[in-house]
Design a protein around this motif. Structure first.
Motif, PDB file in Angstrom:
ATOM      1  N   ILE A  82      53.108  35.267  56.247  1.00 42.86           N
ATOM      2  CA  ILE A  82      53.726  34.790  54.998  1.00 42.86           C
ATOM      3  C   ILE A  82      52.662  34.294  54.027  1.00 42.86           C
ATOM      4  O   ILE A  82      52.592  34.714  52.870  1.00 42.86           O
ATOM      5  N   ILE A  83      51.812  33.424  54.538  1.00 45.81           N
ATOM      6  CA  ILE A  83      50.756  32.889  53.667  1.00 45.81           C
ATOM      7  C   ILE A  83      49.835  34.010  53.195  1.00 45.81           C
ATOM      8  O   ILE A  83      49.499  34.114  52.024  1.00 45.81           O
ATOM      9  N   TRP A  84      49.437  34.827  54.104  1.00 47.25           N
ATOM     10  CA  TRP A  84      48.506  35.911  53.744  1.00 47.25           C
ATOM     11  C   TRP A  84      49.079  36.764  52.621  1.00 47.25           C
ATOM     12  O   TRP A  84      48.381  37.115  51.667  1.00 47.25           O
ATOM     13  N   ARG A  85      50.357  37.084  52.737  1.00 46.18           N
ATOM     14  CA  ARG A  85      50.932  37.978  51.722  1.00 46.18           C
ATOM     15  C   ARG A  85      51.048  37.284  50.363  1.00 46.18           C
ATOM     16  O   ARG A  85      50.905  37.924  49.321  1.00 46.18           O
ATOM     17  N   ARG A  86      51.259  35.984  50.402  1.00 45.09           N
ATOM     18  CA  ARG A  86      51.266  35.262  49.126  1.00 45.09           C
ATOM     19  C   ARG A  86      49.866  35.280  48.513  1.00 45.09           C
ATOM     20  O   ARG A  86      49.681  35.530  47.330  1.00 45.09           O
ATOM     21  N   ILE A  87      48.880  35.005  49.344  1.00 39.81           N
ATOM     22  CA  ILE A  87      47.503  35.019  48.836  1.00 39.81           C
ATOM     23  C   ILE A  87      47.165  36.400  48.285  1.00 39.81           C
ATOM     24  O   ILE A  87      46.588  36.546  47.206  1.00 39.81           O
ATOM     25  N   ALA A  88      47.557  37.416  49.034  1.00 42.61           N
ATOM     26  CA  ALA A  88      47.278  38.784  48.581  1.00 42.61           C
ATOM     27  C   ALA A  88      47.948  39.040  47.232  1.00 42.61           C
ATOM     28  O   ALA A  88      47.329  39.579  46.306  1.00 42.61           O
ATOM     29  N   GLU A  89      49.189  38.622  47.130  1.00 38.42           N
ATOM     30  CA  GLU A  89      49.918  38.855  45.888  1.00 38.42           C
ATOM     31  C   GLU A  89      49.192  38.196  44.715  1.00 38.42           C
ATOM     32  O   GLU A  89      48.963  38.821  43.680  1.00 38.42           O
ATOM     33  N   PHE A  90      48.813  36.945  44.928  1.00 40.51           N
ATOM     34  CA  PHE A  90      48.121  36.232  43.852  1.00 40.51           C
ATOM     35  C   PHE A  90      46.782  36.897  43.543  1.00 40.51           C
ATOM     36  O   PHE A  90      46.455  37.193  42.393  1.00 40.51           O
ATOM     37  N   THR A  91      46.021  37.109  44.572  1.00 45.29           N
ATOM     38  CA  THR A  91      44.669  37.622  44.390  1.00 45.29           C
ATOM     39  C   THR A  91      44.669  38.987  43.698  1.00 45.29           C
ATOM     40  O   THR A  91      43.841  39.255  42.832  1.00 45.29           O
ATOM     41  N   LEU A  92      45.621  39.823  44.078  1.00 45.31           N
ATOM     42  CA  LEU A  92      45.593  41.178  43.543  1.00 45.31           C
ATOM     43  C   LEU A  92      46.291  41.298  42.193  1.00 45.31           C
ATOM     44  O   LEU A  92      45.923  42.142  41.388  1.00 45.31           O
ATOM     45  N   ASN A  93      47.263  40.443  41.959  1.00 46.81           N
ATOM     46  CA  ASN A  93      47.968  40.539  40.682  1.00 46.81           C
ATOM     47  C   ASN A  93      47.340  39.678  39.592  1.00 46.81           C
ATOM     48  O   ASN A  93      47.245  40.092  38.450  1.00 46.81           O
ATOM     49  N   GLU A  94      46.977  38.472  39.953  1.00 50.20           N
ATOM     50  CA  GLU A  94      46.414  37.573  38.947  1.00 50.20           C
ATOM     51  C   GLU A  94      44.909  37.777  38.883  1.00 50.20           C
ATOM     52  O   GLU A  94      44.123  36.879  39.218  1.00 50.20           O
ATOM     53  N   CYS A  95      44.530  38.958  38.433  1.00 54.17           N
ATOM     54  CA  CYS A  95      43.113  39.315  38.449  1.00 54.17           C
ATOM     55  C   CYS A  95      42.274  38.320  37.658  1.00 54.17           C
ATOM     56  O   CYS A  95      41.198  37.907  38.088  1.00 54.17           O
ATOM     57  N   ASP A  96      42.762  37.951  36.493  1.00 55.71           N
ATOM     58  CA  ASP A  96      41.985  37.028  35.670  1.00 55.71           C
ATOM     59  C   ASP A  96      41.683  35.746  36.424  1.00 55.71           C
ATOM     60  O   ASP A  96      40.554  35.263  36.427  1.00 55.71           O
ATOM     61  N   TYR A  97      42.707  35.198  37.042  1.00 48.03           N
ATOM     62  CA  TYR A  97      42.499  33.957  37.776  1.00 48.03           C
ATOM     63  C   TYR A  97      41.519  34.156  38.924  1.00 48.03           C
ATOM     64  O   TYR A  97      40.598  33.373  39.137  1.00 48.03           O
ATOM     65  N   THR A  98      41.724  35.222  39.643  1.00 47.69           N
ATOM     66  CA  THR A  98      40.878  35.458  40.807  1.00 47.69           C
ATOM     67  C   THR A  98      39.423  35.679  40.412  1.00 47.69           C
ATOM     68  O   THR A  98      38.503  35.121  41.016  1.00 47.69           O
ATOM     69  N   MET A  99      39.239  36.483  39.391  1.00 49.71           N
ATOM     70  CA  MET A  99      37.861  36.723  38.950  1.00 49.71           C
ATOM     71  C   MET A  99      37.197  35.432  38.498  1.00 49.71           C
ATOM     72  O   MET A  99      36.022  35.190  38.756  1.00 49.71           O
ATOM     73  N   PHE A 100      37.979  34.630  37.812  1.00 51.58           N
ATOM     74  CA  PHE A 100      37.416  33.375  37.338  1.00 51.58           C
ATOM     75  C   PHE A 100      37.015  32.481  38.516  1.00 51.58           C
ATOM     76  O   PHE A 100      35.906  31.934  38.548  1.00 51.58           O
ATOM     77  N   LEU A 101      37.906  32.366  39.474  1.00 48.95           N
ATOM     78  CA  LEU A 101      37.576  31.558  40.662  1.00 48.95           C
ATOM     79  C   LEU A 101      36.331  32.103  41.351  1.00 48.95           C
ATOM     80  O   LEU A 101      35.430  31.352  41.745  1.00 48.95           O
ATOM     81  N   GLN A 135      39.071  47.300  43.158  1.00 54.75           N
ATOM     82  CA  GLN A 135      40.164  47.966  42.456  1.00 54.75           C
ATOM     83  C   GLN A 135      39.929  47.976  40.953  1.00 54.75           C
ATOM     84  O   GLN A 135      40.132  48.970  40.277  1.00 54.75           O
ATOM     85  N   LYS A 136      39.483  46.841  40.455  1.00 56.76           N
ATOM     86  CA  LYS A 136      39.238  46.716  39.027  1.00 56.76           C
ATOM     87  C   LYS A 136      38.099  47.623  38.588  1.00 56.76           C
ATOM     88  O   LYS A 136      38.133  48.268  37.555  1.00 56.76           O
ATOM     89  N   GLN A 137      37.046  47.622  39.409  1.00 56.67           N
ATOM     90  CA  GLN A 137      35.806  48.181  38.916  1.00 56.67           C
ATOM     91  C   GLN A 137      35.589  49.633  39.332  1.00 56.67           C
ATOM     92  O   GLN A 137      34.935  50.386  38.634  1.00 56.67           O
ATOM     93  N   TYR A 138      36.090  49.971  40.471  1.00 58.26           N
ATOM     94  CA  TYR A 138      35.830  51.321  40.946  1.00 58.26           C
ATOM     95  C   TYR A 138      37.142  52.064  41.079  1.00 58.26           C
ATOM     96  O   TYR A 138      38.216  51.525  40.853  1.00 58.26           O
ATOM     97  N   ASN A 139      37.013  53.253  41.502  1.00 57.32           N
ATOM     98  CA  ASN A 139      38.165  54.127  41.611  1.00 57.32           C
ATOM     99  C   ASN A 139      38.857  53.890  42.947  1.00 57.32           C
ATOM    100  O   ASN A 139      38.743  54.665  43.881  1.00 57.32           O
ATOM    101  N   PHE A 140      39.590  52.780  43.034  1.00 61.78           N
ATOM    102  CA  PHE A 140      40.193  52.424  44.309  1.00 61.78           C
ATOM    103  C   PHE A 140      41.524  51.740  44.043  1.00 61.78           C
ATOM    104  O   PHE A 140      41.583  50.716  43.365  1.00 61.78           O
ATOM    105  N   GLN A 141      42.583  52.315  44.545  1.00 58.88           N
ATOM    106  CA  GLN A 141      43.896  51.754  44.298  1.00 58.88           C
ATOM    107  C   GLN A 141      44.432  51.001  45.505  1.00 58.88           C
ATOM    108  O   GLN A 141      44.263  51.434  46.629  1.00 58.88           O
TER     109      GLN A 141
END
Lengths: 192, 192, 192, 192
Positions: free
Chosen positions: A88-107, A167-173
């Motif tokens: 449960i926790i992992w999937r929440r972290i994944a969701e945040f990390t992968l969707n909120e790119c701006d936040y994650t990159m900033f962190l 995902q952001k930078q290279y050709n990886f989905q």
DNA sequence: CATGAATGAGGATTCATTCAT
DNA sequence: TATGAATGAATCCTCATTCAT
């Protein structure tokens, strides 16, 4: 007695502009005047809300980190089994990390460079306390390897940041399938 | 095309000063004059060896990355089995990552912030080609999960950087035991 | 090995520009850029010669004070009688104070406002040591009133500054006659 | 022409804050916002009472100067003899100068630097008219040297400011005895 | 090759003043 | 009348880069 209020909207606009500009240009390439322009205020106005540039970035960092933690543990129930709880926790972290790119990159940028006051960063991974507690339980009941928290984090959580950047930078989905793979990899690396 | 009468020592001194100063202060807090001072040359001399600040950092980045790759694949023999080959390469990477902190931190900083020209960074993880080749073999023979290279890298290699930083910054020691744990975690996350 | 020298001319130009501009506009109204312009250098050049604005003014102050003292006691002979000695020194001070208006005004401004570091000003009237010594002798032999040095200074020396300003600002001329009057007034106020 | 509903207390608070802050920090180091804070009003409120910063300081200057003159000539009787009259006035000036340090320092700073509009300062020593009149009488009757007013002022009045500053800044006390000495010095310098 | 001096462009920050309430 | 928020202009200072030797 009519008092004006420092507008929370303005503050948020400043924080958001900071995130975006620091992400794309780096801390020291980001001029206060540009932050101001993006937030549609005068440079001087920033100083009504923040003491100085360092303070602006520190507060932004803490704010984003709080958003992260809040999102991750919202709905989390300490009663879940270790296995379930972790997923449960992992999937929440994944969701945040992968969707909120701006936040994650900033962190990421803050964690990997000396742009943040030592004090603001010092907590390390303490903000994930419920996860750390889960790991303790997991180690006790023999579900999770008795590694240091740093080790567990390094292999089960930290890779997500790298994946987001890839995902952001290279050709990886990262679709459904890849996220499941990632979870398997994470879990395999720490489960007994 | 000027003859290479320029002293390689001076160039190295400059590159090393760059690494140290960028690590401790960040790119834009690192003044050319300070790099010059640490390398015991005049600021003007830098421009005999590098076009400008950006070029200095780019070249430094590529140089460090080359050192990394050279170290990692020195002695590597493509004939080894997938399992053995992976362990050999992994341990070399671990050795470099954990011992050459300055280099690792510098690479980290470059990879996580926009201080490097897109062009210089663009290769992604191509510089680890022999490892990527090994993974192909592993996937073919069914030893290694058929994940994307980025996924494999994220879980088996990338965590080492985090561990190094954790060791540097927090109260966390990486001894023989922990390195073996790390290897297990890495291998478990990608092996079939 | 050709080394460029920091030019003493440039330094002097800066010091002189500082004096003139501070005199006519005051310290904080005097922008570094204006000082630079008047000295025909770039603003950045100032910082090769002085640490910052405060340092520039401090050094200017000390330099002017030294010019003052040097001028006043040049040729002064400690063997002269108290009466003669006093007149000699007094007339040198008068000459400097009344002719070198820029210097005097600058010293005045520094002495009467908090633009100078306490440290730089702290000496008080110590820089007039030979005069203070003369006064000691005068008190001992009964030629000069046994007043505090500050009192003697206030009545025999300090008025000259006021006279200079009055001359500059109002319709008041200081010719031979007036200077003699001033000397009489000074002497009468402290002689026994 | 707005009715004077404005609080005279607030105005006074502003004037007093100006004096104190300008004394300790200088004119241009004194921010309007700090004056406002010390007077317990909003910065904007200052502009209800004064046109701008310059006006605030000008008015403060004139106000202090008026306090000075009022104090000095209160009770002064033009009928007194020159000798008596001078001593009476001198002692009032001394009392003011030495006790009202804040006022004196402020006047000093205004007189020695370009922080006041030429217009506001222009009167010179005219505000001491009764003293100037006394001097005229003194010169006519042969009690006082026939010097220019500026000269008389320079030697009999101006030294008091210096003494006050010396007392404030250095290790020099002005008791009964010293004040008497000062008076003697003053009188000796101008009496026939 | 090497250098110390010099600089122009730019950045963080402050502040007198105005605005909206 | 009184205010706290807001701002544009200005200031000090830094720094990558160039110049003269």
């Amino acid at each position: 007695m009519a008092k004006l209020q420092k507008s929370i909207d303005k503050r948020n606009a400043l924080v958001n502009a900071t995130i975006k500009l620091v992400n794309s240009n780096g801390f020291h390439e980001t001029a206060m005047s540009k932050i101001a322009k993006m937030a549609n205020v005068s440079p001087a106005t920033i100083y009504l809300y923040f003491e100085n540039k360092q303070d602006l970035v520190n507060q932004t960092y803490l704010e984003v980190k709080t958003k992260y933690t809040d999102f991750v543990f919202k709905n989390y129930n300490e009663k879940s089994s270790v296995t379930n709880g972790f997923e449960i926790i992992w999937r929440r972290i994944a969701e945040f990390t992968l969707n909120e790119c701006d936040y994650t990159m900033f962190l990421n940028q803050c964690n990997n460079t000396p742009i943040i006051d030592e004090a603001s960063r010092m907590e390390g991974i303490k903000h994930l306390q419920p996860l750390l507690d889960l790991w303790i339980r997991g180690k006790e009941e023999g579900t999770i390897k008795s590694y240091s928290d740093y080790m567990l984090y390094a292999y089960s959580i930290n890779p997500l940041s790298f994946l987001m950047i890839a995902q952001k930078q290279y050709n990886f989905q990262l679709g459904e399938k890849e996220i499941n793979e990632a979870f398997q990899a994470a879990w395999n690396s720490i489960k007994i």
